[in-house]
Design an enzyme around this catalytic site. Sequence first.
Site, PDB file in Angstrom:
ATOM      1  N   ASP A   1    -146.182  79.033 -63.524  1.00  0.00           N
ATOM      2  CA  ASP A   1    -144.720  78.905 -63.521  1.00  0.00           C
ATOM      3  C   ASP A   1    -144.174  79.733 -62.367  1.00  0.00           C
ATOM      4  OD1 ASP A   1    -141.821  78.907 -64.398  1.00  0.00           O
ATOM      5  OD2 ASP A   1    -142.677  78.036 -66.199  1.00  0.00           O
TER       6      ASP A   1
ATOM      7  N   ASP B   1    -145.931  77.525 -58.040  1.00  0.00           N
ATOM      8  CA  ASP B   1    -144.860  76.570 -57.754  1.00  0.00           C
ATOM      9  C   ASP B   1    -145.517  75.194 -57.662  1.00  0.00           C
ATOM     10  OD1 ASP B   1    -142.993  74.877 -56.603  1.00  0.00           O
ATOM     11  OD2 ASP B   1    -142.191  76.404 -55.253  1.00  0.00           O
ATOM     12  N   VAL B   2    -145.139  74.290 -58.557  1.00  0.00           N
ATOM     13  CA  VAL B   2    -145.840  72.992 -58.623  1.00  0.00           C
ATOM     14  C   VAL B   2    -145.592  72.111 -57.403  1.00  0.00           C
ATOM     15  CG1 VAL B   2    -145.941  72.921 -61.145  1.00  0.00           C
ATOM     16  CG2 VAL B   2    -143.991  71.856 -59.956  1.00  0.00           C
TER      17      VAL B   2
ATOM     18  N   TYR C   1    -132.164  62.664 -62.083  1.00  0.00           N
ATOM     19  CA  TYR C   1    -133.165  63.099 -63.084  1.00  0.00           C
ATOM     20  C   TYR C   1    -133.814  61.869 -63.736  1.00  0.00           C
ATOM     21  CZ  TYR C   1    -134.903  65.514 -67.328  1.00  0.00           C
ATOM     22  OH  TYR C   1    -135.673  66.025 -68.358  1.00  0.00           O
TER      23      TYR C   1
ATOM     24  N   LYS D   1    -137.845  60.839 -63.870  1.00  0.00           N
ATOM     25  CA  LYS D   1    -138.651  60.663 -65.078  1.00  0.00           C
ATOM     26  C   LYS D   1    -139.202  59.230 -65.177  1.00  0.00           C
ATOM     27  CE  LYS D   1    -138.309  64.900 -66.615  1.00  0.00           C
ATOM     28  NZ  LYS D   1    -139.487  65.788 -66.692  1.00  0.00           N
TER      29      LYS D   1
HETATM   30  P1  NAD Z   1    -137.437  75.014 -69.626  1.00  0.00           P
HETATM   31  O1  NAD Z   1    -136.450  75.231 -68.532  1.00  0.00           O
HETATM   32  O2  NAD Z   1    -137.453  75.973 -70.760  1.00  0.00           O
HETATM   33  O3  NAD Z   1    -138.904  74.904 -69.009  1.00  0.00           O
HETATM   34  C1  NAD Z   1    -139.141  74.381 -67.719  1.00  0.00           C
HETATM   35  C2  NAD Z   1    -140.062  75.333 -66.977  1.00  0.00           C
HETATM   36  O4  NAD Z   1    -140.377  74.763 -65.697  1.00  0.00           O
HETATM   37  C3  NAD Z   1    -139.388  76.696 -66.704  1.00  0.00           C
HETATM   38  O5  NAD Z   1    -140.198  77.747 -67.199  1.00  0.00           O
HETATM   39  C4  NAD Z   1    -139.276  76.737 -65.194  1.00  0.00           C
HETATM   40  O6  NAD Z   1    -139.375  78.038 -64.648  1.00  0.00           O
HETATM   41  C5  NAD Z   1    -140.421  75.843 -64.776  1.00  0.00           C
HETATM   42  N1  NAD Z   1    -140.310  75.359 -63.404  1.00  0.00           N
HETATM   43  C6  NAD Z   1    -139.218  74.864 -62.783  1.00  0.00           C
HETATM   44  N2  NAD Z   1    -139.511  74.587 -61.492  1.00  0.00           N
HETATM   45  C7  NAD Z   1    -140.815  74.904 -61.319  1.00  0.00           C
HETATM   46  C8  NAD Z   1    -141.699  74.845 -60.211  1.00  0.00           C
HETATM   47  N3  NAD Z   1    -141.293  74.421 -58.986  1.00  0.00           N
HETATM   48  N4  NAD Z   1    -142.986  75.235 -60.385  1.00  0.00           N
HETATM   49  C9  NAD Z   1    -143.411  75.702 -61.593  1.00  0.00           C
HETATM   50  N5  NAD Z   1    -142.614  75.787 -62.671  1.00  0.00           N
HETATM   51  C10 NAD Z   1    -141.333  75.395 -62.523  1.00  0.00           C
HETATM   52  O7  NAD Z   1    -137.096  73.562 -70.170  1.00  0.00           O
HETATM   53  P2  NAD Z   1    -137.968  72.564 -71.064  1.00  0.00           P
HETATM   54  O8  NAD Z   1    -136.994  71.772 -71.808  1.00  0.00           O
HETATM   55  O9  NAD Z   1    -139.047  73.252 -71.783  1.00  0.00           O
HETATM   56  O10 NAD Z   1    -138.576  71.631 -69.932  1.00  0.00           O
HETATM   57  C11 NAD Z   1    -139.933  71.208 -69.969  1.00  0.00           C
HETATM   58  C12 NAD Z   1    -139.992  69.727 -69.611  1.00  0.00           C
HETATM   59  O11 NAD Z   1    -139.390  68.973 -70.656  1.00  0.00           O
HETATM   60  C13 NAD Z   1    -139.252  69.371 -68.324  1.00  0.00           C
HETATM   61  O12 NAD Z   1    -140.044  68.504 -67.545  1.00  0.00           O
HETATM   62  C14 NAD Z   1    -138.014  68.650 -68.836  1.00  0.00           C
HETATM   63  O13 NAD Z   1    -137.539  67.709 -67.886  1.00  0.00           O
HETATM   64  C15 NAD Z   1    -138.547  67.992 -70.088  1.00  0.00           C
HETATM   65  N6  NAD Z   1    -137.524  67.612 -71.074  1.00  0.00           N
HETATM   66  C16 NAD Z   1    -136.729  68.552 -71.665  1.00  0.00           C
HETATM   67  C17 NAD Z   1    -135.790  68.136 -72.617  1.00  0.00           C
HETATM   68  C18 NAD Z   1    -134.882  69.109 -73.331  1.00  0.00           C
HETATM   69  O14 NAD Z   1    -133.977  68.657 -74.046  1.00  0.00           O
HETATM   70  N7  NAD Z   1    -135.056  70.414 -73.188  1.00  0.00           N
HETATM   71  C19 NAD Z   1    -135.673  66.779 -72.946  1.00  0.00           C
HETATM   72  C20 NAD Z   1    -136.493  65.869 -72.317  1.00  0.00           C
HETATM   73  C21 NAD Z   1    -137.425  66.296 -71.394  1.00  0.00           C
END
Ligand code: NAD
Length: 264
Positions: free
Chosen positions: A40, A62-63, A154, A158
């Site tokens: 992360d 960083d991905v 976004y 996806k």
């Molecule tokens: P979150 O923000 O808690 O987790 C996302 C993580 O990705 C964070 O820890 C952030 O630091 C990390 N991140 C961002 N850019 C990065 C990079 N360049 N390199 C490495 N890490 C990076 O939110 P979440 O909801 O747990 O998100 C996880 C996944 O779930 C995401 O792909 C999001 O699109 C998807 N998602 C979330 C929801 C929701 O309602 N929370 C719904 C649908 C999909």
Amino acid sequence: MGDSVDLRDRAAAVTGGASGIGRAIAELLAERGARVTVGDIDYPEGVRSVLAARGIEALDCDVTREPQVEALVEHAARGTGQLDIAIHSAGVGMVGPITERSGADWDHCLDVNVKGAYLLSRAAVPWMRRAGGGALVFIASNAGLLPRAHDPVYSTSKGALLALMRSVGLCHAGERIRCNAVCPGPVGQTRMMDEQLDAAPDRDAAVRALLAASPFAEACGRMITPREIAEAVLYLVSDAALFVTGTALAIDGGKSLGVPARRV
Ligand code: NAD
């Protein structure tokens, strides 16, 4: 089914594992015995030590940076020289119509959400071949199943992620490497959701609107939890899902099914 899954001989890499869904996945895989490494860019205070206490290694990754993703996968495969599980949960939101989103916003969103999954898959597949197979899971969104007016950039990312998932699944099925996605609806206890709600003029109204768009979430009076997403991922990486590949599993309380019942 979670309790019966034994991952004791498996190595896993999880992107976005510092928070929300990625962290819940990392913790559940570790609970089931997997050797888990997360990557992360931003660990909230105290999270590294909580992960360490659960036997999870936390790397800066960083991905969007190829060498960092390769280093994550190599680290996850250390010791046995094999990688069995790779999860792409790192992601960024991008709310706003295209007229209000710059080219830089587009690049950033597509880079993290899609290119990150490509880089992870590219790094992981050779290690999975050596292991005789493996399981990739991408965390997509209901935004990948149907377009959403409020976040077209976004939604595009996806949708592309699901296309990548199917292509990777098809391309590597002959090597017993599976690739699937989960498509969550509104998930609470995540930084992404908190940021969205913090930006809303009326937080309670925003929560109500999110629940109303997901009939089952509304019936339960709450959002989905990260753990509920992690349980589905656990199934997808387990041997119980040996013949499951190329699937986009909606966990959205019916949000992507269609127009909910009218309440007038
Ligand atoms: P979150 O923000 O808690 O987790 C996302 C993580 O990705 C964070 O820890 C952030 O630091 C990390 N991140 C961002 N850019 C990065 C990079 N360049 N390199 C490495 N890490 C990076 O939110 P979440 O909801 O747990 O998100 C996880 C996944 O779930 C995401 O792909 C999001 O699109 C998807 N998602 C979330 C929801 C929701 O309602 N929370 C719904 C649908 C999909």
